[in-house]
Design an enzyme around this catalytic site. Structure first.
Site, mmCIF file in Angstrom:
data_model
loop_
_atom_site.group_PDB
_atom_site.id
_atom_site.type_symbol
_atom_site.label_atom_id
_atom_site.label_comp_id
_atom_site.label_asym_id
_atom_site.label_seq_id
_atom_site.Cartn_x
_atom_site.Cartn_y
_atom_site.Cartn_z
ATOM 1 N N LYS A 23 45.458 52.495 40.042
ATOM 2 C CA LYS A 23 46.452 50.875 39.910
ATOM 3 C C LYS A 23 47.992 50.889 40.441
ATOM 4 O O LYS A 23 47.810 51.325 39.445
ATOM 5 C CB LYS A 23 46.013 50.904 38.643
ATOM 6 C CG LYS A 23 46.647 48.975 38.873
ATOM 7 C CD LYS A 23 45.752 47.867 37.861
ATOM 8 C CE LYS A 23 46.404 46.540 37.437
ATOM 9 N NZ LYS A 23 45.551 46.036 36.302
ATOM 10 N N SER A 52 43.611 41.278 36.918
ATOM 11 C CA SER A 52 44.016 41.827 38.125
ATOM 12 C C SER A 52 43.998 42.964 38.840
ATOM 13 O O SER A 52 45.116 43.230 39.644
ATOM 14 C CB SER A 52 45.749 42.087 37.158
ATOM 15 O OG SER A 52 45.638 43.087 36.292
ATOM 16 N N SER A 100 41.639 42.068 32.753
ATOM 17 C CA SER A 100 42.067 42.647 34.278
ATOM 18 C C SER A 100 40.702 43.946 35.388
ATOM 19 O O SER A 100 40.990 43.911 36.190
ATOM 20 C CB SER A 100 42.699 42.848 34.133
ATOM 21 O OG SER A 100 43.628 41.500 33.933
#
Lengths: 475, 482, 93
Positions: free
Chosen positions: B74, B149, B173
């Site tokens: 990420k 997210s 997330s």
């Protein structure tokens, strides 16, 4: 209309740890810009603070020495504002629970003693430096200093005038240097002071509006700034105007304070507990260890010098007033067995030289070892006191070794009684008029004969032996 | 495509059996990335280094647990020398001089970081619609959100491009996108994984975790990701168990807590049905259902939306254009530098949260909002402590429904915030929680959430693995993926 | 949540709200605050605030210098710098 001044001081003391409060960056002064900046000091995304235990120990020493309450569990808050030398956009500080609370310190002024209470002392990180005048139209930022541990010491508003403020600042400086928690170097910014000044009518119990004078780092300027400010506020109030609560800067060239350009909204720091820092706990065991290893403080030294060593109080006060002086005295005394003589020379000749050169003792070339040796050479009669003075001047200028100087310049005292007696005889025989004048009652002429012998011996004759011999021969 | 949709476990098998070379694996990964550019799952690729590392392993076969396994990271984790943006314009050009501990751990275990995945800007969002680099598309339907997210990470795994990805979870997330993309993801206990190098959103809530096709894969990754890190004082100093050890423990007699205060009547019937079917499955595996109460659960969303913005408003102050990142070109004085850099650099959602954060911390509001939220947070944590004295795990649906259309939650931030209704409380209490696929609604996957007690990732992985041994929801793959 | 409040918190956060977006932002913020106002229905008078879910104390570090000289790397990633300093527009105090 009688006005009373109310002053409180916030002193920022840079703790003399090797590394920073929350990172392994070096705290060394004077390094090339931006060379002592750790990732954490930079506030790069993703970095996290880790507390330096030594900073806590130093803060606690201060608390113990001022008989304050020690909060063994420390927590930290964030103080949020924007400034170029504040890398994270917040400062980690202790707003809600400072490590030290409610202490006190004695100040001495004009022979009298006053106790000033200390509200709190807390740990926080220093910001970097903004350099405004080097670059055309730009400000340069050096983050070397960012993250250095500070102990912010806040006094109660119990100080009544500029001289007291200076005495308080000096007392704090003396204390932190003796405790070995700060080097006390004002020129390097190791101690900085914000002063809160307000005035009120004598008979009023309500405090007046205060102005905060920021970042003053010399005794002289503190006194001048405060006096200017008292004057300014008095004039305002006497004219029926009011004092604005604001931050002001002291301009030393113009000798005035002026308002800093900052918006009022800027003062909402939105303090909240720092979620990255869990509380730091100092154990009872650690606390006891700190207590037991607390360095000897000026008052204790003074007492010991007077009671155990037998110094005069005035000498003891001078020597115990600065850590460097006290160290010089103690180390030099260890090398001789006449501490009193060491003290006499320190307070007399050495202090005179310090004044002449306008330096502190730790800036001089005189080492404790050399100084001790000098005194030893007097007590073992190698040289006379008078010769010692010239040896001192030599080693003061050059830092050379005492014995080498004595040898090179051939200053060894003449002790041999038979040699001295011969010289004395010679002098007596060459000066028959003075001899008869002396024997007829002109006692003062004794000094003349001493002087002549000294001249013959280039000052190296042992004064006591000279006196004894002359007294014997001039009967 | 031999590697598509394979699990980490299967990858390890392929590599050790030499069915395919490490280099071929990586080449296929980059082909898949390229063929599926429309997903917009990646922000920065790491092709050259990845091939080099693969070649190394081909020449030096390794026993490392993740040797040669391609993993997508990420873009919230700092990676030395590789651009790290947090999907924000303000970090558009930021190349960190250091690597996050969790990434180092994975790379030291042999994994190959193929690229940085797209995400909601600064991890603020539940649909990956706030990224400066554009929306991520759900592999299960082009106009669908993948969740957020960690949207890019979820999409990359769901599309079979990589077997696993690293994600972060502050209010859900990892779990919410796992649910919307039909994959498995776990947020461990707060403090299990070091936050050093994880760009901070809300420091007391953020936690990294793995996203993969199976609970077993998550366990394999978690073993490597967790460590005690001296550089992070909020990092736990507890022994990291072998998370694969207890995956197959029988569930007989174990107790599953069902939250009776959770009003499921607002949810679609389909969602409730899928959820109840899963519970029946666990009962057939021998577990018992126990009613529990979490009386303050309903307040978890407002609590979160005070605490998280407060912390982020402070954490994001360092993005000021002075020392790193993007600086505005309009900077006639310092004030302009700050205001223009930040206003140009941050998207609307980030700005909203910073403003809320500053508000709830400001003088006069602190007690009513921030302090209050901290107090309610403690009540929520206490509720869980009480509940766990009676049960082994707690189960809820992960999300209120399956993936929604891009742009459909449009203009109402609060609608978006309510997406995290089920997931937020685990972050507030610091507890581990996992989401795994448990059904389909309108051909769109949906997930089941399993919350565990403090430090008890093993139980939730056990429950998840046993479920995945009996069902195959996690094995479905989307159509339309090249 | 009125215009004045938004102006103040925008200043504190160093954010500028475009004129055309201003009304919506005020509305959004107002709604969010009303939403979180729910917290006030519950009595928390004796509850200690929870700052971090870990109820433990922090480890500390020894007082040794571990950082290397990163000057070159740090100034290189800076938006504006010279050989020695980070640069910003001149600050007047």
């Amino acid at each position: 209309m009688s006005w009373e001044t109310v002053i409180g001081l916030e002193i920022h003391v840079q703790l003399s740890t090797k590394s920073k409060l929350f990172s392994g960056g070096s705290t060394e002064f004077g390094a090339e810009a931006n060379t002592h900046v750790d990732l954490i000091d930079m506030g790069l995304p993703g970095v996290l603070p880790v507390a330096n235990k030594e900073a806590f120990y130093k803060a606690i020493r201060f608390g113990l020495a001022t008989k304050a309450k020690i909060n063994q569990t420390s927590s930290f808050d964030r103080k949020n504002y924007f400034y170029p030398d504040l890398p994270k956009g917040y400062q980690i500080t202790q707003m809600t629970k400072p490590i030290v609370e409610k202490g006190s310190i004695k100040i001495y002024l004009d022979g009298s003693e006053k106790v000033i209470n200390i509200t709190r002392a807390h740990l926080e990180e220093d910001a970097g430096k903004s350099i405004h005048d080097l670059f055309d139209g730009e400000t340069g930022v050096d983050l070397n200093r960012a993250g250095t541990p500070l102990l912010e010491i806040v006094s109660e508003p119990e100080i009544s005038n500029a001289k007291e403020a200076v005495a308080y600042f000096k007392a704090i400086r003396q204390l932190v240097t003796f405790l070995d928690i700060c080097d006390g170097n004002m020129a390097e910014g190791s101690m900085r002071c914000d002063v809160n000044v307000s005035i009120k009518k004598n008979d009023s119990s309500e405090l007046g509006t205060r102005a905060e004078l920021k970042n003053i780092n010399s005794f002289k300027f503190i006194e001048k700034a405060i006096n200017f400010e008292i004057d300014r506020q008095t004039k305002l109030l006497e004219n029926g105007e009011s004092v604005v609560q604001e931050t002001r800067l002291y301009d030393s060239e113009k000798n005035e304070t002026r308002s800093m350009r900052s918006k009022e909204e800027a003062n909402d720091y939105r303090y909240f507990p720092c979620p990255d820092l869990l509380p730091v706990v100092i154990s009872d065991k650690e606390l006891i260890e700190i207590k037991e290893n607390l360095p000897e403080l000026p008052e204790e030294k003074e007492k010991r010098y007077v009671e155990d060593i037998g110094l005069d109080k005035s000498e003891a006060v001078i020597i115990s007033s600065s850590k460097a002086m006290a160290n010089m005295f103690e180390e030099a005394s260890a090398k001789t067995n006449d501490a009193k003589l060491v003290a006499k020379w320190l307070v007399g000749d050495v202090s005179a030289l310090l004044n002449k050169d306008n330096i502190e003792i730790d800036e001089s070339k005189l080492s404790a070892e050399n100084f001790g040796k000098l005194i030893e050479r007097i007590t073992d009669n190698t040289i006379s006191g008078k010769i010692a003075k010239s040896v001192l001047e030599d080693i003061w200028e050059n830092g050379s070794d005492v014995d080498k100087v004595i040898e090179t310049k051939g200053l060894v005292q003449i002790q041999d009684e038979s040699i001295l007696e011969d010289i004395a005889q010679k002098v007596i025989q060459s000066n028959p008029d003075q001899v008869s004048a002396y024997l007829n009652g002109k006692d003062k002429l004794f000094g003349f004969f001493v002087g002549q012998i000294m001249k013959e011996t280039q000052g190296k004759a042992n004064p006591k032996s000279v006196n004894d011999i002359l007294r014997r021969l001039l009967k | 495509m031999t590697i598509k949709y394979k699990s980490v476990k299967e990858f390890k098998e392929m590599i050790s059996q030499k069915e395919i070379s490490n280099k071929e694996i990586i080449q296929e990964v980059f082909n898949l990335i390229d063929d599926n550019k429309g997903l917009n799952a990646f922000i920065t690729l790491n092709e050259e280094n990845s091939i080099k590392k693969a070649e190394y392993f081909d020449n030096n076969p390794s026993e490392l647990s993740l040797a040669g396994i391609p993993i997508a990271q990420k873009d919230l984790f700092c990676t030395k020398g590789l651009r790290t943006t947090c999907a924000s314009n303000i970090l558009n050009n930021f190349v960190p001089p250091y690597t996050a501990t969790v990434i180092e751990n994975l790379e030291n275990a042999g994994c190959i970081s193929v690229g940085k995945t797209n995400m909601d800007e600064f991890a603020m969002g539940s649909s990956n619609e706030t990224s400066f680099f554009g929306n991520v598309h759900n592999p299960w339907g082009e106009n669908l959100v993948p969740g957020g997210s960690s949207g890019g990470a979820a999409a990359a795994v769901a599309a079979g491009i990589v077997p696993a990805a690293s994600g972060t979870d502050t209010g859900g997330s990892i779990r919410q996108p796992a649910s919307l993309c039909g994959i498995t993801g776990i947020k461990p206990t707060y403090g299990r994984i070091s936050r050093w190098g994880m760009i901070a959103f809300a420091s007391s809530l953020d936690q990294a975790g793995p996203m993969a096709r199976t609970a077993e894969d998550c366990a394999i990754l978690l073993n490597e990701m967790c460590s005690h890190d001296e550089k992070d004082t909020t990092s736990l100093d507890e022994t990291v168990p072998n998370f694969q050890e207890n995956l197959n423990k029988p569930l007989k007699g174990k107790k599953i807590g069902i939250v009776k205060d959770l009003d499921l009547s607002n949810l679609d019937n389909d969602v409730v049905e899928v959820f109840e079917n899963s519970l029946k499955e666990f009962q057939s595996l021998g577990a018992d259902l126990v009613d529990i109460s979490l009386p303050n659960l309903a307040l978890s969303v407002p609590t979160y939306y005070v605490v998280a913005p407060a912390e982020c408003s402070s954490n994001l102050s360092r993005f000021d254009g002075v020392k790193f990142g993007r600086r505005s070109e309009h900077t006639k004085d310092l004030e302009e530098l700050y205001v223009n850099t930040r206003s140009e650099g941050f998207g609307d959602e980030v700005k909203r949260r910073i403003l809320i954060g500053s508000y709830v911390l400001s003088a006069g509001y602190y007690d009513a909002y921030y302090k209050k939220a901290q107090q309610v947070r403690r009540l929520i944590k206490n509720d869980f402590e009480n509940a766990f004295s009676n049960v082994d795990v707690i189960m809820t649906p992960t999300t209120r429904g399956p993936a929604f259309e891009i742009g459909s939650k449009g203009n109402d931030p609060i609608q978006m915030y309510l997406e995290d209704l089920f997931t937020i409380s685990a972050n507030l209490a610091g507890l581990p929680a996992l989401s795994l696929p448990n059904g389909f609604i309108d051909n769109k996957p949906i997930g089941l959430q399993i919350i565990g007690n403090f430090l008890d990732e093993s139980s939730i992985l056990n429950f998840a693995h046993m479920y995945q041994s009996e069902t195959n929801w996690h094995m479905h793959t989307p159509e339309g993926i090249k | 949540m009125d215009k004045k409040t938004v102006t103040t918190i925008s200043y504190l956060s160093r954010l500028k709200i475009d004129d055309e977006k201003e009304e919506k932002i005020i509305e959004d913020l107002d709604n969010i605050i009303k939403f979180v106002d729910q917290l006030n229905i519950i009595d928390t008078s004796d509850v200690a605030p929870l700052t971090n879910p870990l109820e433990k104390t922090a480890k500390t570090r020894k007082d040794i210098v571990t950082a290397k000289n990163l000057k070159k790397d740090l100034l290189e990633v800076a938006p504006s710098s010279n050989d020695d300093y980070f640069l910003v527009p001149r600050v007047v105090e």
